[in-house]
Enzyme design. Structure first.
Site, short mmCIF file in Angstrom:
data_model
loop_
_atom_site.label_atom_id
_atom_site.label_comp_id
_atom_site.label_asym_id
_atom_site.label_seq_id
_atom_site.Cartn_x
_atom_site.Cartn_y
_atom_site.Cartn_z
N GLY A 13 0.82 -1.22 0.00
CA GLY A 13 0.00 0.00 0.00
C GLY A 13 0.85 1.25 0.00
O GLY A 13 0.56 2.19 0.74
N ILE A 18 0.37 6.86 4.27
CA ILE A 18 1.46 6.48 5.17
C ILE A 18 2.47 5.59 4.45
O ILE A 18 3.68 5.74 4.63
CB ILE A 18 0.88 5.78 6.42
CG1 ILE A 18 0.09 6.79 7.27
CG2 ILE A 18 1.98 5.12 7.24
CD1 ILE A 18 -0.73 6.16 8.40
N ASP A 64 -3.40 -7.15 -4.86
CA ASP A 64 -4.35 -6.99 -3.75
C ASP A 64 -3.89 -7.91 -2.62
O ASP A 64 -3.90 -9.14 -2.77
CB ASP A 64 -5.74 -7.37 -4.26
CG ASP A 64 -6.80 -7.34 -3.19
OD1 ASP A 64 -6.47 -7.26 -1.98
OD2 ASP A 64 -7.99 -7.43 -3.55
N VAL A 65 -3.49 -7.32 -1.48
CA VAL A 65 -2.93 -8.17 -0.41
C VAL A 65 -3.96 -9.09 0.23
O VAL A 65 -3.59 -10.03 0.94
CB VAL A 65 -2.23 -7.34 0.71
CG1 VAL A 65 -1.07 -6.53 0.16
CG2 VAL A 65 -3.23 -6.46 1.46
N ASN A 91 1.61 -2.46 5.49
CA ASN A 91 0.93 -1.18 5.71
C ASN A 91 -0.45 -1.11 5.08
O ASN A 91 -1.31 -0.38 5.56
CB ASN A 91 1.82 -0.05 5.15
CG ASN A 91 1.06 1.23 4.96
OD1 ASN A 91 0.86 1.98 5.92
ND2 ASN A 91 0.60 1.51 3.74
N SER A 144 -2.80 0.28 14.61
CA SER A 144 -3.53 1.52 14.89
C SER A 144 -3.74 1.67 16.38
O SER A 144 -3.93 0.67 17.10
CB SER A 144 -4.89 1.48 14.20
OG SER A 144 -5.69 2.57 14.64
N TYR A 157 -12.55 -3.04 11.94
CA TYR A 157 -11.20 -2.47 12.01
C TYR A 157 -10.51 -2.87 13.31
O TYR A 157 -9.34 -3.28 13.31
CB TYR A 157 -11.30 -0.94 11.91
CG TYR A 157 -10.00 -0.22 11.66
CD1 TYR A 157 -9.41 -0.20 10.40
CD2 TYR A 157 -9.36 0.47 12.68
CE1 TYR A 157 -8.22 0.48 10.16
CE2 TYR A 157 -8.17 1.15 12.46
CZ TYR A 157 -7.60 1.15 11.19
OH TYR A 157 -6.42 1.83 10.97
N LYS A 161 -7.06 -5.15 13.32
CA LYS A 161 -5.77 -4.69 13.86
C LYS A 161 -5.34 -5.55 15.06
O LYS A 161 -4.14 -5.78 15.26
CB LYS A 161 -5.86 -3.21 14.24
CG LYS A 161 -5.96 -2.26 13.04
CD LYS A 161 -4.84 -2.44 12.02
CE LYS A 161 -4.71 -1.25 11.07
NZ LYS A 161 -3.71 -1.50 10.00
#
Ligand code: NAP
Length: 253
Positions: A13, A18, A64-65, A91, A144, A157, A161
């Protein structure tokens, strides 16, 4: 600074946000960089050009991961072109849509967890074995600060994470005997497309810099602040650092 001269990084990414700042930061420190992107081909080409202008080697690789076959093809191309990768930055990521758990579409849950957690697993599994033959290896997961709060309406999310951090801690223990460092860097709010969309949706803020004054140290975290921590963790100055989680969030709220 040329602490990373002779090393080769793969950043997922890395066409924008980032990931792009990390790729540039690693190149400024002397590394050659493979840039993975999913959709942003033009942006990835710009990052490649900026790194080449620094005198470092860079190439862009679509993939595409969240898809294992695409990770296999992407990492095989990187290893064919560069010979070896001794720095991997997981990332690539997507936000969730802000629904309560009971309203979350199972397809969204799968997409978000697959991207962050399975994607990091896929790419790590494909890159780490050859890293063992290098003098030093580094894997960094961009997590995150969300995992510190597990706020409402962030189920996919938060789960993604948390799983990514579990993967990092497991891998750190398994690969330390092979000279591979595995660390987690957890940003708070960062001034990227993802961060800008988040403050528009949750706080009605149109320009993220409007909240500089109420942010830690008087400014919203910039992508370069995350890149600086990543470069440090890969550097000789961090040779005794592994299995750590560092939240670059201005101390939280
Ligand atoms: P961003 O500006 O939205 O950029 C996301 C990046 O991830 C893009 O380069 C995108 O590539 C890539 N990506 C998304 N899905 C992908 C996939 N399936 N395969 C490969 N690449 C994929 O977000 P960001 O703020 O830079 O976020 C980077 C990381 O930091 C993420 O893991 C995010 O969760 C984390 N983070 C961000 C913040 C924040 O406030 N911004 C805070 C904490 C953590 P394409 O454009 O090519 O699709």
């Amino acid at each position: 600074m040329s602490d990373l001269a002779g090393r080769t990084a793969l950043v997922t990414g890395a066409g924008r946000g980032i990931g792009a700042a990390i790729a540039l930061g690693l190149a400024q420190a002397g590394a050659d960089v493979a840039i993975n992107y999913a959709r942003s081909a033009d942006a990835a080409a710009e990052v490649v050009a900026a790194i080449q202008a620094l005198g470092r080697r860079a190439e862009a690789y679509q993939g595409d991961v969240s898809d294992y076959a695409q990770c296999e093809a992407m990492t095989a191309s990187v290893l064919r072109d560069f010979g070896a990768v001794d720095i991997l930055i997981n990332n690539a990521g997507i936000a969730s849509r802000g629904s309560a758990v009971v309203d979350t579409d199972p397809a969204e849950m799968e997409r978000v967890v697959r991207t962050h957690a399975f994607g990091s697993f896929y790419v790590s599994q494909l890159i780490v074995p050859q890293m063992r033959a290098q003098p030093r290896g580094d894997v960094i997961m961009i997590s995150s600060g969300a995992v510190l709060n597990n706020s409402a309406r962030g189920g996919p999310y938060n789960m993604a994470k948390a799983a990514m951090e579990a993967l990092a801690q497991t891998l750190a223990k398994e690969e330390r005997p092979n000279g591979i460092h595995v660390n987690v860097v957890g940003p708070g709010l960062v001034d990227t497309e993802m961060g800008r969309r988040l403050v528009r949706a949750t706080r009605g803020v149109q320009d993220i810099r409007e909240i500089d004054a109420t942010s830690p140290f008087g400014f919203v975290c910039q992508p370069e602040d995350i890149a600086d921590m990543v470069v440090f963790l890969c550097s000789p100055q961090a040779r005794y650092v592994t299995n750590q989680r560092i939240y670059v969030n201005g101390g939280g709220f």
